[in-house]
Design a protein around this motif. Structure first.
Motif, PDB file in Angstrom:
ATOM      1  N   ILE A  81      91.559 -44.592  47.755  1.00 26.91           N
ATOM      2  CA  ILE A  81      91.185 -44.936  49.084  1.00 26.91           C
ATOM      3  C   ILE A  81      92.124 -45.544  49.956  1.00 26.91           C
ATOM      4  CG2 ILE A  81      89.283 -46.489  50.132  1.00 26.91           C
ATOM      5  CD1 ILE A  81      87.795 -46.520  47.408  1.00 26.91           C
ATOM      6  N   LEU A  82      91.979 -44.967  51.237  1.00 28.90           N
ATOM      7  CA  LEU A  82      93.034 -45.517  52.264  1.00 28.90           C
ATOM      8  C   LEU A  82      92.346 -45.803  53.419  1.00 28.90           C
ATOM      9  CD1 LEU A  82      95.822 -42.723  52.636  1.00 28.90           C
ATOM     10  CD2 LEU A  82      95.916 -45.136  51.812  1.00 28.90           C
ATOM     11  N   PHE A  83      92.477 -46.880  54.130  1.00 31.47           N
ATOM     12  CA  PHE A  83      91.733 -47.483  55.281  1.00 31.47           C
ATOM     13  C   PHE A  83      92.567 -46.917  56.543  1.00 31.47           C
ATOM     14  CE2 PHE A  83      89.435 -50.240  52.240  1.00 31.47           C
ATOM     15  CZ  PHE A  83      88.161 -50.023  52.867  1.00 31.47           C
ATOM     16  N   LEU A  84      91.895 -46.320  57.559  1.00 28.07           N
ATOM     17  CA  LEU A  84      92.725 -46.073  58.859  1.00 28.07           C
ATOM     18  C   LEU A  84      91.943 -46.855  59.617  1.00 28.07           C
ATOM     19  CD1 LEU A  84      94.787 -44.221  60.415  1.00 28.07           C
ATOM     20  CD2 LEU A  84      93.007 -42.403  60.417  1.00 28.07           C
ATOM     21  N   TYR A 104      96.704 -49.028  54.007  1.00 26.59           N
ATOM     22  CA  TYR A 104      96.028 -49.730  55.119  1.00 26.59           C
ATOM     23  C   TYR A 104      96.875 -48.978  56.204  1.00 26.59           C
ATOM     24  CZ  TYR A 104      93.626 -53.272  57.857  1.00 26.59           C
ATOM     25  OH  TYR A 104      92.755 -54.034  58.966  1.00 26.59           O
ATOM     26  N   VAL A 105      96.368 -48.336  56.996  1.00 29.83           N
ATOM     27  CA  VAL A 105      97.283 -47.556  58.208  1.00 29.83           C
ATOM     28  C   VAL A 105      96.463 -47.858  59.425  1.00 29.83           C
ATOM     29  CG1 VAL A 105      98.091 -45.131  58.828  1.00 29.83           C
ATOM     30  CG2 VAL A 105      97.923 -45.713  56.512  1.00 29.83           C
ATOM     31  N   LEU A 106      97.372 -48.378  60.365  1.00 30.80           N
ATOM     32  CA  LEU A 106      96.745 -48.367  61.843  1.00 30.80           C
ATOM     33  C   LEU A 106      96.605 -47.332  62.535  1.00 30.80           C
ATOM     34  CD1 LEU A 106      98.799 -51.365  62.922  1.00 30.80           C
ATOM     35  CD2 LEU A 106      96.411 -51.494  61.911  1.00 30.80           C
ATOM     36  N   LYS A 107      95.599 -47.078  63.153  1.00 29.28           N
ATOM     37  CA  LYS A 107      95.149 -45.817  63.884  1.00 29.28           C
ATOM     38  C   LYS A 107      96.384 -45.796  65.124  1.00 29.28           C
ATOM     39  CE  LYS A 107      90.050 -45.518  63.361  1.00 29.28           C
ATOM     40  NZ  LYS A 107      88.929 -45.567  63.938  1.00 29.28           N
ATOM     41  N   GLU A 116     102.246 -39.839  54.963  1.00 28.09           N
ATOM     42  CA  GLU A 116     103.209 -40.840  54.142  1.00 28.09           C
ATOM     43  C   GLU A 116     102.174 -41.522  53.129  1.00 28.09           C
ATOM     44  OE1 GLU A 116     106.556 -44.019  53.684  1.00 28.09           O
ATOM     45  OE2 GLU A 116     106.149 -43.072  55.560  1.00 28.09           O
ATOM     46  N   ALA A 117     101.212 -42.189  53.709  1.00 24.90           N
ATOM     47  CA  ALA A 117     100.233 -42.910  52.996  1.00 24.90           C
ATOM     48  C   ALA A 117      99.521 -42.054  52.012  1.00 24.90           C
ATOM     49  CB  ALA A 117      99.476 -43.503  53.931  1.00 24.90           C
ATOM     50  N   CYS A 118      98.835 -41.050  52.424  1.00 23.79           N
ATOM     51  CA  CYS A 118      98.119 -40.154  51.612  1.00 23.79           C
ATOM     52  C   CYS A 118      98.894 -39.728  50.474  1.00 23.79           C
ATOM     53  CB  CYS A 118      97.652 -38.563  52.322  1.00 23.79           C
ATOM     54  SG  CYS A 118      96.786 -39.154  53.535  1.00 23.79           S
ATOM     55  N   ARG A 123     100.348 -40.863  44.384  1.00 17.98           N
ATOM     56  CA  ARG A 123     101.471 -40.975  43.486  1.00 17.98           C
ATOM     57  C   ARG A 123     101.009 -42.393  42.707  1.00 17.98           C
ATOM     58  NH1 ARG A 123     105.069 -39.629  47.725  1.00 17.98           N
ATOM     59  NH2 ARG A 123     105.490 -42.042  47.955  1.00 17.98           N
ATOM     60  N   GLY A 124      99.873 -42.859  43.257  1.00 23.54           N
ATOM     61  CA  GLY A 124      99.459 -43.971  42.763  1.00 23.54           C
ATOM     62  C   GLY A 124     100.192 -45.288  43.274  1.00 23.54           C
ATOM     63  N   GLU A 125     100.754 -45.232  44.348  1.00 21.52           N
ATOM     64  CA  GLU A 125     101.560 -46.360  44.949  1.00 21.52           C
ATOM     65  C   GLU A 125     101.083 -46.746  46.210  1.00 21.52           C
ATOM     66  OE1 GLU A 125     105.213 -44.359  46.135  1.00 21.52           O
ATOM     67  OE2 GLU A 125     105.824 -43.864  43.950  1.00 21.52           O
ATOM     68  N   PRO A 126     101.250 -48.138  46.432  1.00 15.45           N
ATOM     69  CA  PRO A 126     100.491 -48.717  47.552  1.00 15.45           C
ATOM     70  C   PRO A 126     101.103 -48.430  48.719  1.00 15.45           C
ATOM     71  CG  PRO A 126     101.743 -50.511  46.744  1.00 15.45           C
ATOM     72  CD  PRO A 126     101.933 -49.132  45.701  1.00 15.45           C
ATOM     73  N   PHE A 127     100.378 -48.380  50.017  1.00 18.32           N
ATOM     74  CA  PHE A 127     101.221 -48.197  51.099  1.00 18.32           C
ATOM     75  C   PHE A 127     100.540 -48.937  52.194  1.00 18.32           C
ATOM     76  CE2 PHE A 127     101.373 -46.737  55.745  1.00 18.32           C
ATOM     77  CZ  PHE A 127     102.887 -46.190  55.604  1.00 18.32           C
ATOM     78  N   ILE A 128     101.560 -49.884  52.778  1.00 11.86           N
ATOM     79  CA  ILE A 128     100.993 -51.126  54.034  1.00 11.86           C
ATOM     80  C   ILE A 128     101.783 -50.599  55.133  1.00 11.86           C
ATOM     81  CG2 ILE A 128     101.125 -53.597  54.499  1.00 11.86           C
ATOM     82  CD1 ILE A 128     101.533 -54.217  51.366  1.00 11.86           C
ATOM     83  N   TYR A 129     101.352 -50.553  56.093  1.00 14.72           N
ATOM     84  CA  TYR A 129     102.124 -50.288  57.343  1.00 14.72           C
ATOM     85  C   TYR A 129     103.118 -51.096  57.653  1.00 14.72           C
ATOM     86  CZ  TYR A 129      99.197 -53.775  59.633  1.00 14.72           C
ATOM     87  OH  TYR A 129      98.457 -55.133  60.138  1.00 14.72           O
ATOM     88  N   PRO A 130     104.386 -50.696  57.871  1.00 17.79           N
ATOM     89  CA  PRO A 130     105.701 -51.370  57.936  1.00 17.79           C
ATOM     90  C   PRO A 130     105.549 -52.683  58.509  1.00 17.79           C
ATOM     91  CG  PRO A 130     106.070 -48.925  58.034  1.00 17.79           C
ATOM     92  CD  PRO A 130     104.475 -49.219  58.309  1.00 17.79           C
ATOM     93  N   GLY A 131     105.071 -52.718  59.795  1.00 12.59           N
ATOM     94  CA  GLY A 131     105.109 -53.867  60.608  1.00 12.59           C
ATOM     95  C   GLY A 131     104.500 -55.130  59.996  1.00 12.59           C
TER      96      GLY A 131
END
Length: 217
Positions: A81-84, A104-107, A116-118, A123-131
């Protein structure tokens, strides 16, 4: 060649879905297999569709992305699950982690970060928007040093469901029918909400729901 990742995309704005779909479908290993315009439809689709990844907005009618994610995590534990979202908000970020999100990706920067987040999620890795990383880590460490609690939810999942429906203008009878509970139970939850949140009436509940991202103003 591996099959592309099958994505369920949920957002209540058709134009947003169209733009996001263009971004995702332009990648050979990503494919939007289903679209929903609210969280309830996303959950219903996930029951019947062969989906690998759900990309959810937070503020949607009937059922928010956070509510949908909780249900999807119970229904399909293997689903990523990802949040956009448009919300650059610490409370929503931590709640997204609590409901099992991989990212968690900002629109506003979806064209840069979403693909990149997808890939990271699959791959089973977390993604947080860089800022957000520096601010979130600093805030977390400050709380630990000061002995302060981390952000907590003020209300239960059921209370959140009822709050959202009250704010959308549904009567107690209608809410009871939607959630398959008694009107008396709805009234009890409404009273608990007012007491917990220190609010007086439906108008104040609606304002709270807007601030909490349960409905859009």
């Amino acid at each position: 060649m591996n099959e592309p990742t099958r994505i369920l995309l949920a957002d209540d704005h058709a134009l947003v879905r169209r733009g996001v779909r263009l971004i995702l479908d332009s990648e050979p290993d990503l494919h939007v297999a289903a679209e929903a315009d609210d969280g309830a439809e996303a959950v219903a689709l996930a029951r019947g569709e062969d989906i690998d990844l759900a990309v959810l907005d937070i503020a949607m009618p009937r059922m928010t992305g956070l509510q949908a994610a909780r249900e999807l995590s119970r229904l399909r534990p293997e689903l990523r699950i990802l949040f956009l979202t448009m919300y650059d908000n610490e409370q929503y970020f931590f709640e997204a982690l609590r409901v099992g999100a991989s990212g968690y990706v900002l629109k506003s920067v979806a064209d840069r970060d979403l693909v990149e987040a997808c890939h990271a999620a699959m791959r089973g890795e977390p993604f947080i928007y860089p800022g957000a990383v520096t601010a979130l880590v600093r805030g977390y460490l400050d709380r630990i040093r000061q002995g302060d609690p981390l952000p907590r939810r003020a209300i239960t999942d059921r209370e959140e469901e009822i709050l959202k429906l009250v704010a959308e203008g549904h009567s107690s009878k209608e809410i009871a029918e939607i959630l398959v509970i008694s009107a008396k139970t709805v009234e009890r939850h409404r009273a608990n909400l007012l007491q917990k949140l220190g609010l007086k009436d439906r108008l104040e509940l609606t304002r709270y729901a807007i601030r909490a991202g349960l409905i859009e103003p």
